[in-house]
Design a protein around this motif. Structure first.
Motif, PDB file in Angstrom:
ATOM      1  N   PRO A 198       0.809  -1.249   0.033  1.00 38.46           N
ATOM      2  CA  PRO A 198       0.066  -0.108  -0.034  1.00 38.46           C
ATOM      3  C   PRO A 198       0.795   1.314  -0.105  1.00 38.46           C
ATOM      4  CG  PRO A 198      -0.750  -1.510   1.651  1.00 38.46           C
ATOM      5  CD  PRO A 198       0.564  -1.896   1.143  1.00 38.46           C
ATOM      6  N   VAL A 199       0.540   2.251  -0.905  1.00 37.34           N
ATOM      7  CA  VAL A 199       0.994   3.590  -0.786  1.00 37.34           C
ATOM      8  C   VAL A 199      -0.250   4.599  -0.678  1.00 37.34           C
ATOM      9  CG1 VAL A 199       2.256   5.404  -2.369  1.00 37.34           C
ATOM     10  CG2 VAL A 199       2.785   3.004  -2.525  1.00 37.34           C
ATOM     11  N   ALA A 200       0.073   5.633   0.198  1.00 38.43           N
ATOM     12  CA  ALA A 200      -0.929   6.643   0.507  1.00 38.43           C
ATOM     13  C   ALA A 200      -0.719   7.778  -0.232  1.00 38.43           C
ATOM     14  CB  ALA A 200      -0.832   6.954   1.802  1.00 38.43           C
ATOM     15  N   ILE A 201      -1.777   8.285  -0.993  1.00 33.47           N
ATOM     16  CA  ILE A 201      -1.697   9.712  -1.448  1.00 33.47           C
ATOM     17  C   ILE A 201      -2.569  10.501  -0.658  1.00 33.47           C
ATOM     18  CG2 ILE A 201      -1.904  11.162  -3.559  1.00 33.47           C
ATOM     19  CD1 ILE A 201      -1.530   8.642  -5.157  1.00 33.47           C
ATOM     20  N   THR A 202      -2.150  11.687  -0.246  1.00 32.63           N
ATOM     21  CA  THR A 202      -3.129  12.728   0.608  1.00 32.63           C
ATOM     22  C   THR A 202      -3.220  14.029  -0.235  1.00 32.63           C
ATOM     23  OG1 THR A 202      -2.385  11.755   2.563  1.00 32.63           O
ATOM     24  CG2 THR A 202      -3.421  14.019   2.570  1.00 32.63           C
ATOM     25  N   ALA A 203      -4.293  14.175  -0.728  1.00 32.57           N
ATOM     26  CA  ALA A 203      -4.601  15.361  -1.582  1.00 32.57           C
ATOM     27  C   ALA A 203      -4.984  16.526  -0.638  1.00 32.57           C
ATOM     28  CB  ALA A 203      -5.888  15.175  -2.441  1.00 32.57           C
ATOM     29  N   ILE A 204      -4.164  17.845  -0.868  1.00 30.94           N
ATOM     30  CA  ILE A 204      -4.365  18.773  -0.041  1.00 30.94           C
ATOM     31  C   ILE A 204      -4.473  20.126  -0.899  1.00 30.94           C
ATOM     32  CG2 ILE A 204      -2.958  20.257   1.503  1.00 30.94           C
ATOM     33  CD1 ILE A 204      -1.188  17.764   2.370  1.00 30.94           C
ATOM     34  N   GLY A 205      -5.637  20.806  -0.666  1.00 29.98           N
ATOM     35  CA  GLY A 205      -6.000  22.242  -1.340  1.00 29.98           C
ATOM     36  C   GLY A 205      -5.375  23.092  -0.746  1.00 29.98           C
ATOM     37  N   LEU A 206      -4.930  24.166  -1.449  1.00 33.25           N
ATOM     38  CA  LEU A 206      -4.170  25.534  -0.764  1.00 33.25           C
ATOM     39  C   LEU A 206      -4.925  26.652  -1.722  1.00 33.25           C
ATOM     40  CD1 LEU A 206      -1.988  27.054   0.310  1.00 33.25           C
ATOM     41  CD2 LEU A 206      -0.718  26.480  -1.727  1.00 33.25           C
ATOM     42  N   ALA A 207      -5.632  27.526  -0.792  1.00 40.19           N
ATOM     43  CA  ALA A 207      -6.118  29.035  -1.521  1.00 40.19           C
ATOM     44  C   ALA A 207      -5.566  30.021  -0.798  1.00 40.19           C
ATOM     45  CB  ALA A 207      -7.343  28.697  -1.354  1.00 40.19           C
ATOM     46  N   TYR A 208      -5.259  31.248  -1.710  1.00 36.03           N
ATOM     47  CA  TYR A 208      -4.758  32.199  -1.003  1.00 36.03           C
ATOM     48  C   TYR A 208      -5.847  33.419  -1.072  1.00 36.03           C
ATOM     49  CZ  TYR A 208      -0.273  30.394  -1.990  1.00 36.03           C
ATOM     50  OH  TYR A 208       0.947  29.444  -1.792  1.00 36.03           O
ATOM     51  N   GLY A 209      -7.079  33.160  -1.219  1.00 36.43           N
ATOM     52  CA  GLY A 209      -8.271  34.005  -1.368  1.00 36.43           C
ATOM     53  C   GLY A 209      -9.242  33.119  -1.892  1.00 36.43           C
ATOM     54  N   LYS A 210     -10.601  34.006  -1.830  1.00 36.94           N
ATOM     55  CA  LYS A 210     -11.680  33.306  -2.879  1.00 36.94           C
ATOM     56  C   LYS A 210     -11.565  33.584  -4.287  1.00 36.94           C
ATOM     57  CE  LYS A 210     -14.876  32.912   1.123  1.00 36.94           C
ATOM     58  NZ  LYS A 210     -15.079  31.658   0.988  1.00 36.94           N
ATOM     59  N   LYS A 211     -10.937  34.842  -4.620  1.00 34.27           N
ATOM     60  CA  LYS A 211     -10.804  35.247  -6.072  1.00 34.27           C
ATOM     61  C   LYS A 211      -9.100  35.289  -6.241  1.00 34.27           C
ATOM     62  CE  LYS A 211     -14.891  37.905  -6.096  1.00 34.27           C
ATOM     63  NZ  LYS A 211     -15.436  39.168  -6.471  1.00 34.27           N
ATOM     64  N   ARG A 212      -8.864  34.998  -7.687  1.00 36.36           N
ATOM     65  CA  ARG A 212      -7.700  35.082  -8.142  1.00 36.36           C
ATOM     66  C   ARG A 212      -6.914  36.767  -7.626  1.00 36.36           C
ATOM     67  NH1 ARG A 212      -3.581  32.262  -8.944  1.00 36.36           N
ATOM     68  NH2 ARG A 212      -4.993  30.925  -9.803  1.00 36.36           N
ATOM     69  N   GLN A 213      -5.815  36.602  -7.039  1.00 37.85           N
ATOM     70  CA  GLN A 213      -5.277  37.739  -6.592  1.00 37.85           C
ATOM     71  C   GLN A 213      -4.054  38.353  -7.477  1.00 37.85           C
ATOM     72  OE1 GLN A 213      -6.503  39.379  -3.932  1.00 37.85           O
ATOM     73  NE2 GLN A 213      -8.001  37.953  -3.699  1.00 37.85           N
ATOM     74  N   ARG A 214      -4.043  39.313  -7.890  1.00 34.28           N
ATOM     75  CA  ARG A 214      -2.701  39.749  -8.594  1.00 34.28           C
ATOM     76  C   ARG A 214      -1.384  39.830  -7.885  1.00 34.28           C
ATOM     77  NH1 ARG A 214      -1.909  45.890 -11.500  1.00 34.28           N
ATOM     78  NH2 ARG A 214       0.220  45.355 -12.824  1.00 34.28           N
ATOM     79  N   PHE A 215      -1.598  40.081  -6.462  1.00 39.61           N
ATOM     80  CA  PHE A 215      -0.251  39.927  -5.634  1.00 39.61           C
ATOM     81  C   PHE A 215      -0.645  39.179  -4.593  1.00 39.61           C
ATOM     82  CE2 PHE A 215       0.243  44.133  -7.583  1.00 39.61           C
ATOM     83  CZ  PHE A 215       1.476  43.852  -8.375  1.00 39.61           C
ATOM     84  N   VAL A 216      -0.030  38.163  -4.263  1.00 37.81           N
ATOM     85  CA  VAL A 216      -0.672  36.942  -3.456  1.00 37.81           C
ATOM     86  C   VAL A 216      -0.054  37.390  -2.131  1.00 37.81           C
ATOM     87  CG1 VAL A 216      -0.237  34.676  -2.646  1.00 37.81           C
ATOM     88  CG2 VAL A 216      -0.840  35.067  -4.943  1.00 37.81           C
ATOM     89  N   ASN A 217      -0.818  37.105  -0.920  1.00 40.84           N
ATOM     90  CA  ASN A 217      -0.392  37.143   0.361  1.00 40.84           C
ATOM     91  C   ASN A 217      -0.325  35.822   0.882  1.00 40.84           C
ATOM     92  OD1 ASN A 217       0.325  37.367   3.164  1.00 40.84           O
ATOM     93  ND2 ASN A 217      -1.676  38.688   3.621  1.00 40.84           N
ATOM     94  N   PRO A 218       1.015  35.179   1.022  1.00 44.10           N
ATOM     95  CA  PRO A 218       1.158  33.804   1.395  1.00 44.10           C
ATOM     96  C   PRO A 218       0.864  33.442   2.660  1.00 44.10           C
ATOM     97  CG  PRO A 218       3.251  34.771   1.018  1.00 44.10           C
ATOM     98  CD  PRO A 218       2.199  35.854   0.740  1.00 44.10           C
ATOM     99  N   ARG A 219       0.863  34.392   3.517  1.00 41.83           N
ATOM    100  CA  ARG A 219       0.562  34.291   5.204  1.00 41.83           C
ATOM    101  C   ARG A 219      -0.608  33.879   5.298  1.00 41.83           C
ATOM    102  NH1 ARG A 219       3.941  35.687   9.486  1.00 41.83           N
ATOM    103  NH2 ARG A 219       3.039  35.607  11.522  1.00 41.83           N
ATOM    104  N   GLY A 220      -0.903  32.649   6.132  1.00 47.63           N
ATOM    105  CA  GLY A 220      -2.544  32.503   6.571  1.00 47.63           C
ATOM    106  C   GLY A 220      -3.294  31.887   5.361  1.00 47.63           C
ATOM    107  N   ALA A 221      -2.836  31.075   4.533  1.00 47.05           N
ATOM    108  CA  ALA A 221      -3.465  30.631   3.359  1.00 47.05           C
ATOM    109  C   ALA A 221      -4.223  29.533   4.053  1.00 47.05           C
ATOM    110  CB  ALA A 221      -2.429  29.928   2.322  1.00 47.05           C
ATOM    111  N   SER A 222      -5.478  29.390   3.287  1.00 49.88           N
ATOM    112  CA  SER A 222      -6.412  28.107   3.737  1.00 49.88           C
ATOM    113  C   SER A 222      -5.971  27.007   2.933  1.00 49.88           C
ATOM    114  CB  SER A 222      -7.852  28.689   3.139  1.00 49.88           C
ATOM    115  OG  SER A 222      -8.595  27.797   3.366  1.00 49.88           O
TER     116      SER A 222
END
Length: 259
Positions: A198-222
């Motif tokens: 057995p091999v495990a794959i964990t899918a992890i979603g990352l979001a920097y906001g609800k809309k596409r940002q021109r300049f991303v703030n990486p701190r506190g990502a969801s």
């Protein structure tokens, strides 16, 4: 052993070197601690995901962390996430990075944090540096096969785990979307499962906001950590890819909803 120049013509020496490269334990622990302090992602977990992660740890299954890919900041945030959800893996994580990262003035920075170069067709076709050398593009399939063998060896022979962005490139669309996944993640998982169970794959979603940002703030990502997928030897590469596509898509959507 000195790090060879990361060129596609030199792919055999490159993968021989990176397969056996040993990270500095002191450095890598400080690196994870720094990323956790600097970026502080807000983590959300699917019901049952904690039990999956505990099982993977206790059974010591080979583990692939699969992330969506949106921005240059992603790599730093990935380390902070793994350091939080799987501190036992700190020091034994390797990752894919386009060979373009190793063409910068500081290639050892990528090496020291666990990255292994992959030679992408898109980079060699579009980069001005490589477009004048069509013979390099012709080597991509062979170098890709060698990359899969390298990552398989890393997981089986060196008992390390990996993280991958299976989209293969940045997704510039809406944050809750996902590009079609490439088969590399499934190919590696399939190979390891054939040999080591057995091999495990964990899918992890990352979001920097609800809309596409021109300049991303990486701190506190969801971040949304989904239930893990347990790959059995009889599963095909296509089946694994399709299952991962669905699981990662739902992870991305939930990460955006919870931002």
């Amino acid at each position: 052993m000195q790090m060879p120049k990361v060129t596609i013509e030199n792919y055999k020496q490159v993968y021989d070197y990176f397969r056996d490269f040993q990270q500095s334990t002191k450095f890598i622990k400080r690196w994870y601690a720094f990323t956790q302090f600097a970026f502080r992602p807000r983590l959300h977990y699917a019901t049952g995901s904690h039990k999956d992660l505990d099982l993977i740890r206790d059974k010591d299954y080979r583990h692939i962390y699969a992330f969506n890919h949106q921005d240059n900041w992603d790599g730093y945030v990935f380390f902070s996430i793994i350091g939080t959800i799987a501190p036992h893996d700190v020091g034994r994580i390797r990752a894919m990075a386009t060979s373009a990262c190793f063409e910068t003035p500081f290639p050892k920075a990528f090496r020291n944090t666990g990255y292994i170069p992959v030679f992408l067709k898109s980079h060699h076709a579009q980069s001005r540096k490589h477009s004048k050398h069509p013979e390099r593009l012709a080597l991509v399939p062979t170098a890709t096969k060698a990359a899969f063998e390298c990552f398989t060896s890393v997981m089986l022979n060196h008992h390390q785990n990996i993280f991958i962005c299976p989209e293969g490139t940045y997704n510039k669309g809406a944050p809750n979307t996902l590009l079609p996944l490439r088969s590399g993640t499934a190919e590696i998982a399939h190979r390891v499962a054939q040999i080591n169970g057995p091999v495990a794959i964990t899918a992890i979603g990352l979001a920097y906001g609800k809309k596409r940002q021109r300049f991303v703030n990486p701190r506190g990502a969801s971040v949304y950590v989904n239930r893990s997928i347990f790959i059995r030897p009889e599963m095909t590469v296509d089946e694994i890819t399709e299952l991962l596509q669905k699981r990662l898509q739902s992870s991305v959507e939930r990460a955006v909803e919870l931002y």
